[in-house]
Design an enzyme around this catalytic site. Structure first.
Site, short mmCIF file in Angstrom:
data_model
loop_
_atom_site.label_atom_id
_atom_site.label_comp_id
_atom_site.label_asym_id
_atom_site.label_seq_id
_atom_site.Cartn_x
_atom_site.Cartn_y
_atom_site.Cartn_z
N HIS A 197 0.83 -1.18 0.00
CA HIS A 197 0.00 0.00 0.00
C HIS A 197 0.88 1.25 0.00
O HIS A 197 2.08 1.19 0.29
CB HIS A 197 -0.92 0.02 1.23
N THR A 198 0.25 2.37 -0.29
CA THR A 198 0.97 3.64 -0.30
C THR A 198 1.53 3.95 1.08
O THR A 198 0.78 3.96 2.07
CB THR A 198 0.03 4.79 -0.73
N GLN A 199 2.82 4.17 1.16
CA GLN A 199 3.45 4.49 2.43
C GLN A 199 3.47 5.99 2.70
O GLN A 199 3.52 6.43 3.84
CB GLN A 199 4.89 3.96 2.45
N SER A 200 3.44 6.78 1.65
CA SER A 200 3.42 8.23 1.79
C SER A 200 2.92 8.82 0.48
O SER A 200 3.13 8.25 -0.58
CB SER A 200 4.82 8.78 2.11
N TRP B 112 -4.82 9.26 1.83
CA TRP B 112 -3.96 10.27 2.45
C TRP B 112 -4.52 11.68 2.21
O TRP B 112 -3.92 12.49 1.50
CB TRP B 112 -2.54 10.15 1.93
#
Length: 263
Positions: free
Chosen positions: A34-37, A141
Site C-alpha cells: 500500500h501507499t506508504q506516503s 492520504w
C-alpha cells in the site's frame, strides 16, 4: 528488532536462493503493498461559517515533493446541490474520493424517491470511507472539509485519513492549521452568525495571502466556494496580491535573526 525478513537468515534453501542470500522469499514476491506516503500533494484548505452560509478556499498547486509541479489543480468539488468537499493531501486519493462521490450521487438519483443526500449524509459517508480504509492499513492520504447547508443551517466539518472527524465554525488543513487558524478564530469564532459574506471573503483572502508568504507549498492562485440558500457559487483562478520588493532592502536579516542572542 530487525524488521527486514531477508536479513533473518536462511532457514530453507528452497525459499532463498542458495547463490544469492539477499533474494527475498518467494512468499514476498507477489505481496500487496500500500501507499506508504503521498507523492503529489495539495496543501491547505480553509473553511469558515458566516451569516447564512459557508465558505471554503484552496489553492491550485499540486506539489511533486518539493517541486511546484502542477499549478492548475482543483481541490474543491461540488457534491450535490448544496454540498462542497475540499481536500488537502494526496491528489490521486482525492480523485478516487471524487469518483466515489460521483457514483454515490448517480446511484442515489436512480432511486426516484424524491429524497436527496444532504450535506450531513455525505459527511457521514466520507467518515465511514476514511475509517474503513484506515482499518485496512491502506488509508486515503487526505484531510477533507465538507461544507454546505443542513436544514437551512450552515454546516462545516472535518475528517482525515485516520477517520478523525469533528465540526467547528472555522477549520483548516495542512499548514493552514498552524498559520491561518489563529486568524480565523480571531475574526470568526463567536461571530459566525454576524459576519456577512463580503467580510468572510476578505478574511479568507487575508489568510490565503499569509499562507502564500509562509507556506512553501502554496500558490497565489486559488479557488473559493460559497454555499448559501441561493446555491453553490465556485469562483476559480482568484489571485492573492503579494509584494516581495521589501526583501531587497533587508541586508543580513537571516544572520542577525539567528545569532542575535549570541551577539
Amino acid at each position: 528488532m530487525n524488521h527486514f525478513p531477508e536479513q533473518w537468515g536462511r532457514p530453507r534453501d528452497d525459499l532463498y536462493s542458495f547463490i544469492e542470500p539477499s533474494v527475498k522469499p518467494k512468499q514476498l514476491e507477489d505481496a500487496v503493498q500500500h501507499t506508504q506516503s503521498p507523492i503529489v500533494t495539495g496543501t491547505s484548505v480553509l473553511g469558515l461559517k458566516f451569516k447564512g452560509g459557508v465558505m471554503l478556499a484552496a489553492d491550485n498547486l499540486a506539489s511533486y515533493g518539493s517541486l511546484a509541479r502542477f499549478k492548475d489543480v482543483e481541490r474543491i468539488l461540488q457534491a450535490g446541490d448544496e454540498t462542497v468537499v475540499a481536500a488537502g493531501g494526496d491528489i490521486s486519493d482525492f480523485q478516487y474520493i471524487s469518483e466515489l462521490l460521483s457514483n454515490l450521487l448517480i446511484t442515489e438519483s436512480y432511486a426516484t424517491d424524491g429524497q436527496k443526500l444532504s450535506t450531513k449524509n455525505i459527511y457521514e459517508y466520507l467518515c465511514r470511507v476514511m475509517y474503513n480504509r484506515r482499518t485496512k492499513i491502506n488509508p486515503l492520504w487526505n484531510s477533507l472539509l465538507v461544507a454546505g447547508l443542513e436544514k437551512g443551517e450552515p454546516f462545516l466539518a472535518y475528517v482525515d485519513l485516520l477517520g478523525t472527524s469533528f465540526k467547528a465554525p472555522t477549520l483548516a488543513t495542512g499548514f493552514g492549521a498552524h498559520i491561518a487558524m489563529p486568524l480565523l478564530r480571531k475574526y470568526i469564532d463567536g461571530r459566525e452568525n454576524e459576519i456577512l459574506e463580503q467580510e468572510a471573503r476578505k478574511i479568507l483572502n487575508s489568510c490565503m495571502q499569509a499562507l502564500y508568504y509562509r507556506d512553501a507549498r502554496s500558490l497565489n492562485k486559488f479557488t473559493v466556494a460559497s454555499i448559501t440558500s441561493e446555491g453553490v457559487k465556485i469562483e476559480k483562478n482568484q489571485l492573492v496580491q503579494t509584494e516581495w520588493k521589501f526583501a531587497d532592502m533587508i541586508k543580513g536579516y537571516a544572520y542577525s535573526f539567528l545569532f542575535e542572542d549570541v551577539v
